[in-house]
Design a protein around this motif. Structure first.
Motif, short mmCIF file in Angstrom:
data_model
loop_
_atom_site.label_atom_id
_atom_site.label_comp_id
_atom_site.label_asym_id
_atom_site.label_seq_id
_atom_site.Cartn_x
_atom_site.Cartn_y
_atom_site.Cartn_z
N ALA A 1 -12.03 -24.26 -68.58
CA ALA A 1 -11.89 -25.66 -68.14
C ALA A 1 -13.20 -26.43 -68.22
O ALA A 1 -13.20 -27.64 -68.51
CB ALA A 1 -11.34 -25.70 -66.72
N ALA A 2 -14.32 -25.78 -67.99
CA ALA A 2 -15.61 -26.46 -68.01
C ALA A 2 -15.95 -27.00 -69.40
O ALA A 2 -16.77 -27.91 -69.54
CB ALA A 2 -16.71 -25.52 -67.54
N GLU A 3 -15.31 -26.45 -70.44
CA GLU A 3 -15.59 -26.88 -71.81
C GLU A 3 -14.84 -28.15 -72.21
O GLU A 3 -15.14 -28.75 -73.24
CB GLU A 3 -15.24 -25.77 -72.79
CG GLU A 3 -15.97 -24.47 -72.56
CD GLU A 3 -15.49 -23.38 -73.51
OE1 GLU A 3 -15.35 -23.67 -74.73
OE2 GLU A 3 -15.23 -22.26 -73.06
N ALA B 1 -0.30 -22.67 -64.35
CA ALA B 1 -1.56 -22.97 -65.03
C ALA B 1 -1.81 -24.47 -65.11
O ALA B 1 -2.97 -24.90 -65.13
CB ALA B 1 -1.56 -22.35 -66.43
N SER B 2 -0.76 -25.28 -65.14
CA SER B 2 -0.94 -26.73 -65.13
C SER B 2 -1.57 -27.18 -63.82
O SER B 2 -2.49 -28.01 -63.80
CB SER B 2 0.41 -27.43 -65.35
OG SER B 2 0.89 -27.22 -66.65
N ALA C 1 -5.43 -28.74 -63.41
CA ALA C 1 -5.64 -30.01 -62.71
C ALA C 1 -6.62 -29.83 -61.55
O ALA C 1 -7.45 -30.71 -61.27
CB ALA C 1 -4.31 -30.56 -62.20
N GLU C 2 -6.54 -28.68 -60.88
CA GLU C 2 -7.46 -28.41 -59.77
C GLU C 2 -8.87 -28.14 -60.27
O GLU C 2 -9.85 -28.56 -59.65
CB GLU C 2 -6.95 -27.21 -58.97
CG GLU C 2 -7.78 -26.88 -57.74
CD GLU C 2 -7.22 -25.72 -56.95
OE1 GLU C 2 -7.90 -25.28 -55.99
OE2 GLU C 2 -6.11 -25.25 -57.26
N ALA C 3 -8.97 -27.47 -61.43
CA ALA C 3 -10.28 -27.13 -61.97
C ALA C 3 -11.01 -28.35 -62.52
O ALA C 3 -12.24 -28.43 -62.45
CB ALA C 3 -10.14 -26.07 -63.06
N LEU D 1 -1.93 -34.73 -63.45
CA LEU D 1 -0.72 -33.91 -63.49
C LEU D 1 0.45 -34.67 -62.89
O LEU D 1 0.40 -35.09 -61.73
CB LEU D 1 -0.94 -32.60 -62.72
CG LEU D 1 0.28 -31.69 -62.55
CD1 LEU D 1 0.84 -31.26 -63.89
CD2 LEU D 1 -0.08 -30.47 -61.69
N GLU D 2 1.47 -34.89 -63.68
CA GLU D 2 2.69 -35.54 -63.22
C GLU D 2 3.76 -34.45 -63.07
O GLU D 2 4.22 -33.87 -64.07
CB GLU D 2 3.15 -36.59 -64.23
CG GLU D 2 4.39 -37.36 -63.79
CD GLU D 2 4.14 -38.33 -62.65
OE1 GLU D 2 5.14 -38.84 -62.07
OE2 GLU D 2 2.95 -38.62 -62.36
#
Length: 406
Positions: free
Chosen positions: A334-336, A356-357, A361-363, A370-371
């Motif tokens: 996610a950091a990338e 994972a969605s 979204a949290e990361a 996120l809908e």
């Protein structure tokens, strides 16, 4: 007493010793057979993951009322959904459209037919319920043309829907639509109108081993690890034709492909954002969920994943190289990420869990919106609630335009 026990053991009869050896050999043989069976089943599961397959029937067509133009299907979590859908079958028609739910009981669902069926038509009982809805680009009643996108494997068929900007000039903002596993670019037709209305031209692409684009040497899916290169070639083609901003939209496995493009493309500088519909973001979560759904024993499922990710296993399965699950895990990476991302996912997806969605979204709350739908199943969010789906994407695009202009 201790001495007598040792003496008794040492003095065991030849018959007893032979029986013990026979028992040990039998146990070893049984263990070997069990391990061999585990390996065989695991390899079958692994092959199933990466082998392109046709559409599998998931419901039964119980009755067709020609006079009332209705059909009755066996009831499943998908066939009971409100909205407009498609039904794949065989007979005098291979695909029909269905509309509103008219009646349902514990085992069946009656729906309105949106495709005219006559008295001479005969449809097979085995059917597959689908979110495609549109089966041909001409149904959108928008200008389009077919073209070929050159990739390292050869030409990949695509549909291009040109749009105009606010000044009426050909738009320099494009979206590349990427379909999911076991489907074709037809799946993504639903998204063309919302982008067209926003002045975004749409390029609906194919990629290796999807039945339309060229076949790779192995003929297998790589779950996004190689398919992204065909989509990247489409970005290059769009750029050469004047595209200055490009959105990516990926459906299911197409979401995994879109994310790999966003992470790896040499054209990252013109990617304006990514839209993901029911995306596969971490394949280990997806495969574990599907194994549980199919009641595949845990050791079989874990062995299959390890096989796909190893040199020995990939050769047995028929892959040219192992599938790099760590590289495909975008939550871990996610950091990338550098581009805004909109995810649309349903909690009751039934095929690709939304875990994972939520995690992505949290990361990256700075990039990811996120809908969440509660009851729309897998890649059927547009069908279930087209107004909400369209509004979410339109408003997200407007925010991206405002950010670009500021």
């Amino acid at each position: 007493m201790m001495g007598s026990r040792r003496a008794g053991a040492a003095g065991a009869s030849p018959a007893a010793a032979t029986a013990a050896k026979t028992t040990i050999a039998a146990l070893a043989g049984a263990l070997g057979i069990s391990l061999a069976a585990l390996g065989t089943v695991s390899m079958r599961v692994a092959r199933r993951v990466v082998t392109p397959a046709g559409r599998v029937p998931d419901t039964e067509l119980l009755a067709v009322d020609v006079a009332a133009q209705t059909l009755t299907l066996s009831r499943t979590p998908d066939t009971e959904l409100p909205g407009r859908y498609g039904l794949f079958t065989t007979g005098t028609a291979s695909y029909v459209k269905v509309g509103a739910v008219l009646a349902l009981d514990q085992s069946s669902v009656k729906r309105k037919l949106l495709t005219q069926i006559g008295t001479d038509d005969r449809l097979s009982a085995a059917a597959a319920f689908s979110g495609w809805y549109y089966s041909d680009p001409a149904e959108l009643q928008l200008s389009y043309h077919s073209e070929l996108v050159g990739s390292s494997l050869g030409p990949c068929p695509a549909w291009f829907f040109p749009a105009a900007d606010e000044a009426g000039e050909p738009s320099d903002t494009w979206v590349i639509q990427i379909h999911g596993r076991g489907t074709t670019r037809t799946e993504t037709l639903r998204a063309v109108p919302v982008f067209h209305a926003a002045g975004v031209s749409s390029l609906l692409v194919s990629y290796r081993n999807d039945g339309e684009a060229p076949r790779s040497r192995s003929g297998t899916y790589m779950l996004g690890a190689t398919e992204w290169r065909d989509v990247d070639a489409a970005i290059g083609a769009a750029r050469r034709r004047g595209a200055r901003r490009i959105f990516l939209m990926g459906w299911s496995m197409g979401g995994a492909i879109a994310l790999q493009v966003a992470l790896n493309s040499a054209h990252r500088d013109i990617i304006a954002g990514v839209v993901l519909e029911s995306p596969a973001i971490d394949w280990r979560i997806v495969l574990d969920y599907q194994a549980h759904l199919l009641r595949i024993p845990g050791p079989v499922a874990s062995t299959a994943v390890r096989a796909l990710d190893s040199e020995w296993g990939s050769r047995v399965v028929g892959l040219n190289t192992p599938i790099p699950f760590d590289r495909l895990d975008v939550v871990a990476r996610a950091a990338e990420l550098r581009h805004p991302i909109l995810i649309l996912h349903s909690d009751d997806d039934g095929f690709v869990p939304a875990d994972a969605s939520y995690q992505l979204a949290e990361a990256r709350p700075d990039l990811v919106e996120l809908e969440v739908f509660r009851t729309a199943r897998h890649t059927k969010l547009w069908n279930y609630d087209p107004e909400r789906w369209t509004t979410v994407i339109r408003e997200w695009l407007e925010r991206r335009r405002s950010a670009a202009d500021s």
